[in-house]
Design a protein around this motif. Structure first.
Motif, PDB file in Angstrom:
ATOM      1  N   ALA A 135      -7.818   5.253  -1.371  1.00 25.22           N
ATOM      2  CA  ALA A 135      -6.369   5.285  -1.214  1.00 25.22           C
ATOM      3  C   ALA A 135      -5.713   4.940  -2.550  1.00 25.22           C
ATOM      4  O   ALA A 135      -6.368   4.481  -3.480  1.00 25.22           O
ATOM      5  N   GLY A 136      -4.428   5.183  -2.617  1.00 27.23           N
ATOM      6  CA  GLY A 136      -3.696   4.876  -3.841  1.00 27.23           C
ATOM      7  C   GLY A 136      -3.244   6.141  -4.522  1.00 27.23           C
ATOM      8  O   GLY A 136      -3.883   7.189  -4.413  1.00 27.23           O
ATOM      9  N   VAL A 137      -2.120   6.048  -5.237  1.00 27.71           N
ATOM     10  CA  VAL A 137      -1.621   7.213  -5.957  1.00 27.71           C
ATOM     11  C   VAL A 137      -2.565   7.513  -7.123  1.00 27.71           C
ATOM     12  O   VAL A 137      -3.084   6.598  -7.770  1.00 27.71           O
ATOM     13  N   ALA A 138      -2.825   8.808  -7.352  1.00 30.47           N
ATOM     14  CA  ALA A 138      -3.722   9.221  -8.437  1.00 30.47           C
ATOM     15  C   ALA A 138      -3.159   8.765  -9.777  1.00 30.47           C
ATOM     16  O   ALA A 138      -1.936   8.715  -9.966  1.00 30.47           O
ATOM     17  N   LEU A 171       9.908   7.177  -9.092  1.00 33.77           N
ATOM     18  CA  LEU A 171      10.546   7.651  -7.861  1.00 33.77           C
ATOM     19  C   LEU A 171      10.755   6.497  -6.879  1.00 33.77           C
ATOM     20  O   LEU A 171      11.827   6.353  -6.275  1.00 33.77           O
ATOM     21  N   ALA A 172       9.731   5.671  -6.729  1.00 30.69           N
ATOM     22  CA  ALA A 172       9.814   4.535  -5.802  1.00 30.69           C
ATOM     23  C   ALA A 172      10.894   3.550  -6.265  1.00 30.69           C
ATOM     24  O   ALA A 172      11.647   3.015  -5.448  1.00 30.69           O
ATOM     25  N   ARG A 173      10.979   3.350  -7.563  1.00 30.44           N
ATOM     26  CA  ARG A 173      12.013   2.450  -8.085  1.00 30.44           C
ATOM     27  C   ARG A 173      13.410   2.985  -7.783  1.00 30.44           C
ATOM     28  O   ARG A 173      14.305   2.256  -7.369  1.00 30.44           O
ATOM     29  N   SER A 186       0.799  -1.225   0.000  1.00 32.77           N
ATOM     30  CA  SER A 186       0.000   0.000   0.000  1.00 32.77           C
ATOM     31  C   SER A 186       0.835   1.279   0.000  1.00 32.77           C
ATOM     32  O   SER A 186       0.419   2.288   0.557  1.00 32.77           O
ATOM     33  N   LEU A 187       1.987   1.255  -0.663  1.00 34.39           N
ATOM     34  CA  LEU A 187       2.762   2.494  -0.814  1.00 34.39           C
ATOM     35  C   LEU A 187       2.046   3.399  -1.808  1.00 34.39           C
ATOM     36  O   LEU A 187       1.807   3.003  -2.957  1.00 34.39           O
ATOM     37  N   ASP A 188       1.690   4.612  -1.365  1.00 36.52           N
ATOM     38  CA  ASP A 188       0.879   5.452  -2.253  1.00 36.52           C
ATOM     39  C   ASP A 188       1.216   6.942  -2.211  1.00 36.52           C
ATOM     40  O   ASP A 188       0.491   7.748  -2.788  1.00 36.52           O
ATOM     41  N   ARG A 189       2.317   7.330  -1.517  1.00 37.68           N
ATOM     42  CA  ARG A 189       2.632   8.766  -1.499  1.00 37.68           C
ATOM     43  C   ARG A 189       4.094   8.982  -1.111  1.00 37.68           C
ATOM     44  O   ARG A 189       4.687   8.141  -0.419  1.00 37.68           O
ATOM     45  N   PRO A 190       4.656  10.111  -1.536  1.00 34.47           N
ATOM     46  CA  PRO A 190       6.077  10.357  -1.295  1.00 34.47           C
ATOM     47  C   PRO A 190       6.469  10.341   0.181  1.00 34.47           C
ATOM     48  O   PRO A 190       7.534   9.827   0.527  1.00 34.47           O
ATOM     49  N   ARG A 191       5.640  10.871   1.048  1.00 34.38           N
ATOM     50  CA  ARG A 191       6.016  10.877   2.478  1.00 34.38           C
ATOM     51  C   ARG A 191       6.113   9.470   3.043  1.00 34.38           C
ATOM     52  O   ARG A 191       6.946   9.184   3.893  1.00 34.38           O
TER      53      ARG A 191
END
Ligand SMILES: *Cc1c(COP(=O)(O)O)cnc(C)c1O
Length: 223
Positions: A135-138, A148-150, A99-104
């Motif tokens: 929830a979830g990245v737009a 970015l996550a990669r 559930s990673l969904d935002r930069p913070r």
């Protein structure tokens, strides 16, 4: 006892349906992994599923998960919205955070990994129907965020997760998530729940997250 055998019986039926849906989609019978979502159900239910051969579990709250896991021999996926102040505990406890969904949260998970000296597998959750309450990245930010996550997580980033809109045909959304995973070269697509897992498998799910159909219903206020 009766509840235990109910869990075993339902697991067996679901495994058969997963295998059949995989073969029908031209995939290997064992192409799809079943995440048994045990949220709101107690450790006894987890034990019953484990006794019936289930090894992979999903929980949506870290605190609740910590009451049932680690469970020797079992693996745990955190599948629910994660607060940054729970990232360290999640990183210590989970084999995968879906559930990673935002930069913070990415920052918090990165820092937690350093501190804990371990990093679980991570999936980016995509708000695949662009629903305001979900929830979830737009969708419009997903490509940049996945990149970015990669960059931050390297090979620990293994795939994408979504929950399609509750109403209507989920297949266009499942296909969209699979295409996005393809475009980023990510192998894992966690999609499909009790009501729609066969459709998800037809669209390329590698993991289905099933709670109600295994463990029975939950209190209405727990999604
Ligand atoms: C609760 C939950 C599930 C399981 O849903 P069921 O309909 O009970 O199978 C799957 N994924 C997520 C993210 C959940 O929160």
């Amino acid at each position: 006892m009766q509840e235990d055998s109910g869990i075993a019986r339902r697991l067996e039926a679901i495994r058969a349906r997963i295998a059949a849906a995989s073969v029908a989609a031209g995939r290997a019978a064992d192409a799809v992994r079943l995440v048994a979502v045990s949220k709101t159900h107690d450790r006894v239910s987890v034990q019953a599923a484990f006794a019936a051969g289930q090894r992979l579990f999903g929980e949506n709250r870290v605190q609740e998960a910590a009451q049932k896991f680690p469970f020797e021999g079992a693996k745990l996926h955190i599948i629910g919205a994660l607060q940054t102040n729970k990232a360290l505990e999640a990183v210590k406890l989970a084999d995968c955070i879906e559930s990673l969904d935002r930069p913070r949260l990415l920052d918090a998970i990165g820092a937690a990994g350093q501190k804990a000296g371990r990093m679980p597998e991570i999936l980016v959750q995509v708000n695949i129907g662009d629903e305001p309450q979900k929830a979830g990245v737009a969708l419009g930010e997903a490509d940049a965020f996945i990149k970015l996550a990669r960059t931050r997580l390297g090979p620990a980033l293994t795939g994408l997760m979504c929950i399609p809109p509750a109403e209507g045909d989920p297949m266009p959304y499942f296909k969209r998530l699979a295409a996005m995973a393809d475009a980023h070269g990510l192998a894992v697509r966690s999609m499909g729940m009790s009501g729609d897992y066969e459709a998800a498998i037809a669209c390329g799910a590698t993991h289905v997250r099933i709670g109600t159909a295994i463990f029975g219903s939950r209190p209405a206020n727990v999604t």
